[in-house]
Scaffold this motif. Structure first.
Motif, PDB file in Angstrom:
ATOM      1  N   ILE A 100       0.838  -1.206   0.000  1.00  0.00           N
ATOM      2  CA  ILE A 100       0.000   0.000   0.000  1.00  0.00           C
ATOM      3  C   ILE A 100       0.872   1.255   0.000  1.00  0.00           C
ATOM      4  CG2 ILE A 100      -1.784   1.267   1.285  1.00  0.00           C
ATOM      5  CD1 ILE A 100      -2.661  -1.406   2.467  1.00  0.00           C
ATOM      6  N   LEU A 101       2.058   1.137   0.580  1.00  0.00           N
ATOM      7  CA  LEU A 101       2.973   2.278   0.683  1.00  0.00           C
ATOM      8  C   LEU A 101       3.922   2.368  -0.509  1.00  0.00           C
ATOM      9  CD1 LEU A 101       3.836   1.879   4.482  1.00  0.00           C
ATOM     10  CD2 LEU A 101       2.136   3.394   3.438  1.00  0.00           C
ATOM     11  N   GLY A 102       3.622   1.607  -1.559  1.00  0.00           N
ATOM     12  CA  GLY A 102       4.424   1.689  -2.777  1.00  0.00           C
ATOM     13  C   GLY A 102       5.672   0.839  -2.760  1.00  0.00           C
ATOM     14  N   LEU A 103       5.757  -0.114  -1.815  1.00  0.00           N
ATOM     15  CA  LEU A 103       6.927  -0.989  -1.714  1.00  0.00           C
ATOM     16  C   LEU A 103       6.532  -2.383  -2.168  1.00  0.00           C
ATOM     17  CD1 LEU A 103       7.975   0.049   1.923  1.00  0.00           C
ATOM     18  CD2 LEU A 103       8.807   1.061  -0.201  1.00  0.00           C
ATOM     19  N   ASN A 104       7.321  -2.975  -3.054  1.00  0.00           N
ATOM     20  CA  ASN A 104       7.014  -4.349  -3.438  1.00  0.00           C
ATOM     21  C   ASN A 104       7.467  -5.298  -2.328  1.00  0.00           C
ATOM     22  OD1 ASN A 104       9.818  -5.121  -3.810  1.00  0.00           O
ATOM     23  ND2 ASN A 104       9.777  -4.083  -5.792  1.00  0.00           N
ATOM     24  N   ASN A 105       7.027  -6.557  -2.405  1.00  0.00           N
ATOM     25  CA  ASN A 105       7.286  -7.502  -1.316  1.00  0.00           C
ATOM     26  C   ASN A 105       8.766  -7.686  -1.016  1.00  0.00           C
ATOM     27  OD1 ASN A 105       4.579  -7.826  -1.066  1.00  0.00           O
ATOM     28  ND2 ASN A 105       4.513  -9.989  -1.618  1.00  0.00           N
ATOM     29  N   ASN A 106       9.580  -7.793  -2.059  1.00  0.00           N
ATOM     30  CA  ASN A 106      11.014  -7.996  -1.857  1.00  0.00           C
ATOM     31  C   ASN A 106      11.663  -6.806  -1.158  1.00  0.00           C
ATOM     32  OD1 ASN A 106      11.000 -10.533  -3.032  1.00  0.00           O
ATOM     33  ND2 ASN A 106      11.457  -9.755  -5.081  1.00  0.00           N
ATOM     34  N   TYR A 107      11.282  -5.597  -1.598  1.00  0.00           N
ATOM     35  CA  TYR A 107      11.897  -4.416  -0.993  1.00  0.00           C
ATOM     36  C   TYR A 107      11.374  -4.198   0.425  1.00  0.00           C
ATOM     37  CZ  TYR A 107      13.876   0.176  -0.300  1.00  0.00           C
ATOM     38  OH  TYR A 107      14.597   1.225   0.211  1.00  0.00           O
ATOM     39  N   CYS A 108      10.117  -4.527   0.679  1.00  0.00           N
ATOM     40  CA  CYS A 108       9.563  -4.372   2.022  1.00  0.00           C
ATOM     41  C   CYS A 108      10.275  -5.306   2.994  1.00  0.00           C
ATOM     42  CB  CYS A 108       8.067  -4.651   2.032  1.00  0.00           C
ATOM     43  SG  CYS A 108       7.256  -4.084   3.535  1.00  0.00           S
ATOM     44  N   LEU A 109      10.643  -6.490   2.501  1.00  0.00           N
ATOM     45  CA  LEU A 109      11.425  -7.423   3.309  1.00  0.00           C
ATOM     46  C   LEU A 109      12.755  -6.790   3.692  1.00  0.00           C
ATOM     47  CD1 LEU A 109      11.395 -10.457   4.288  1.00  0.00           C
ATOM     48  CD2 LEU A 109      12.713 -10.969   2.247  1.00  0.00           C
ATOM     49  N   GLU A 110      13.365  -6.102   2.747  1.00  0.00           N
ATOM     50  CA  GLU A 110      14.631  -5.421   3.015  1.00  0.00           C
ATOM     51  C   GLU A 110      14.443  -4.261   3.984  1.00  0.00           C
ATOM     52  OE1 GLU A 110      18.060  -3.083   0.449  1.00  0.00           O
ATOM     53  OE2 GLU A 110      17.104  -4.873  -0.365  1.00  0.00           O
ATOM     54  N   VAL A 111      13.312  -3.574   3.869  1.00  0.00           N
ATOM     55  CA  VAL A 111      13.037  -2.404   4.705  1.00  0.00           C
ATOM     56  C   VAL A 111      12.963  -2.769   6.184  1.00  0.00           C
ATOM     57  CG1 VAL A 111      11.157  -0.822   5.328  1.00  0.00           C
ATOM     58  CG2 VAL A 111      11.962  -0.930   2.976  1.00  0.00           C
ATOM     59  N   ILE A 112      12.293  -3.880   6.519  1.00  0.00           N
ATOM     60  CA  ILE A 112      12.122  -4.220   7.928  1.00  0.00           C
ATOM     61  C   ILE A 112      13.207  -5.151   8.459  1.00  0.00           C
ATOM     62  CG2 ILE A 112       9.643  -3.877   7.855  1.00  0.00           C
ATOM     63  CD1 ILE A 112       9.276  -6.895   7.814  1.00  0.00           C
ATOM     64  N   ARG A 113      14.134  -5.557   7.597  1.00  0.00           N
ATOM     65  CA  ARG A 113      15.233  -6.388   8.072  1.00  0.00           C
ATOM     66  C   ARG A 113      16.577  -5.744   7.767  1.00  0.00           C
ATOM     67  NH1 ARG A 113      15.404 -12.391   5.862  1.00  0.00           N
ATOM     68  NH2 ARG A 113      15.918 -11.265   3.949  1.00  0.00           N
ATOM     69  N   ASN A 114      16.959  -5.658   6.488  1.00  0.00           N
ATOM     70  CA  ASN A 114      18.294  -5.158   6.137  1.00  0.00           C
ATOM     71  C   ASN A 114      18.484  -3.679   6.445  1.00  0.00           C
ATOM     72  OD1 ASN A 114      18.608  -7.746   5.251  1.00  0.00           O
ATOM     73  ND2 ASN A 114      18.628  -7.263   3.073  1.00  0.00           N
ATOM     74  N   ASN A 115      17.499  -2.842   6.057  1.00  0.00           N
ATOM     75  CA  ASN A 115      17.633  -1.416   6.332  1.00  0.00           C
ATOM     76  C   ASN A 115      17.694  -1.129   7.825  1.00  0.00           C
ATOM     77  OD1 ASN A 115      17.631  -0.901   3.621  1.00  0.00           O
ATOM     78  ND2 ASN A 115      15.787   0.346   3.593  1.00  0.00           N
ATOM     79  N   SER A 116      16.880  -1.858   8.589  1.00  0.00           N
ATOM     80  CA  SER A 116      16.879  -1.662  10.040  1.00  0.00           C
ATOM     81  C   SER A 116      18.218  -2.059  10.646  1.00  0.00           C
ATOM     82  CB  SER A 116      15.748  -2.481  10.678  1.00  0.00           C
ATOM     83  OG  SER A 116      14.485  -2.010  10.248  1.00  0.00           O
ATOM     84  N   ARG A 117      18.788  -3.143  10.121  1.00  0.00           N
ATOM     85  CA  ARG A 117      20.099  -3.575  10.620  1.00  0.00           C
ATOM     86  C   ARG A 117      21.165  -2.537  10.295  1.00  0.00           C
ATOM     87  NH1 ARG A 117      24.596  -6.313   8.723  1.00  0.00           N
ATOM     88  NH2 ARG A 117      25.672  -7.577  10.303  1.00  0.00           N
ATOM     89  N   LYS A 118      21.112  -1.984   9.079  1.00  0.00           N
ATOM     90  CA  LYS A 118      22.061  -0.933   8.702  1.00  0.00           C
ATOM     91  C   LYS A 118      21.917   0.275   9.623  1.00  0.00           C
ATOM     92  CE  LYS A 118      22.089  -2.163   3.771  1.00  0.00           C
ATOM     93  NZ  LYS A 118      21.605  -1.731   2.423  1.00  0.00           N
TER      94      LYS A 118
END
Length: 256
Positions: free
Chosen positions: A215-233
């Motif tokens: 809904i926020l314009g993020l596809n499933n793969n990128y949303c996975l990165e947003v709540i895991r990889n980006n948060s870790r960074k």
């Protein structure tokens, strides 16, 4: 903070959240949360005349982090971090931050730039971890590609939250609008998605959060990165801010 398996992260849970329900995050697939203390902009009160010999009272307008009972810590496998979110209207408030002892106790520092001047100051000067906006209102000014790119280059992240979007239609419209702005000016780079949950009813499963990202314009793969990889960074960046620049953090591990 240390080198841990941070996994899936929710880096904004209200300090008013009932800590006896923290296990819900673990059941819903999260490994790391951050308890968030929101600090409204302080108003400068008129100075009172001191009496002779009276000691000057030193006030810290940043509250101390949430005191987590030992039994709560012992009963969960969650990594629990402390976050503070500070409202800022102009550069003049920055001296209060540099003089705050409580601020040093937080793992993550977020800022709500209330004006364009504050946003420019944050992007150019201040060493914060997260830039966020109040979901109850639309973005109060236009964000330029140049400032968005500068914030990213300096290692800052932009926050989107889902709990306010669930409970209020106005907040939902504003959050979706903000998300699309981030996509238009910065291709949604350095986005983190948090709950901003105030109670256990506002928490969602990791997979539901990934679906909400659509809904926020993020596809499933990128949303996975947003709540895991980006948060870790973000967590590692915040650790670097606390310790100073470093390339490697080495720890001894004792196997029993």
């Amino acid at each position: 903070m240390s080198c841990k398996n941070w996994g899936f992260c929710d880096l904004s849970v209200s300090r008013n959240y009932d800590l006896k329900y923290l296990d819900l995050f673990e059941k819903f697939g999260f490994n790391t949360i951050a308890l968030n203390s929101h600090v409204e902009e302080s108003s400068d009160e008129p100075k009172k005349k001191k009496k002779k010999g009276e000691m000057k009272e030193k006030k810290d307008y940043i509250p101390a982090p949430v005191d987590i009972p030992k039994e709560i810590v012992a009963s969960t496998n969650l990594n629990i971090l402390q976050r503070v979110t500070i409202e800022l209207s102009d550069a003049s408030s920055s001296y209060k931050l540099t003089n705050s002892e409580n601020l040093k106790k937080y793992d993550i520092i977020a800022v709500v730039p209330k004006t364009l001047q504050a946003f420019q100051f944050v992007c150019n000067t201040m060493d914060f971890d997260i830039i966020t906006f109040e979901p109850e209102t639309r973005l109060p000014y236009k964000i330029s590609r140049k400032l968005y790119r500068l914030a990213i280059e300096r290692g800052m992240f932009f926050e989107l939250m889902y709990a306010p979007a669930i409970k209020d239609s106005t907040s939902r419209k504003n959050i979706i609008s903000t998300a699309h702005t981030y996509h238009a000016i910065g291709k949604s780079k350095n986005i983190i998605l948090t709950s901003s949950a105030e109670n256990n009813l506002q928490v969602r499963d990791v997979h539901d959060v990934i679906n909400l990202g659509f809904i926020l314009g993020l596809n499933n793969n990128y949303c996975l990165e947003v709540i895991r990889n980006n948060s870790r960074k973000l967590i590692l960046k915040a650790e670097g801010r606390q310790r100073g620049k470093f390339y490697l953090n080495v720890e001894n591990e004792i196997n029993e």
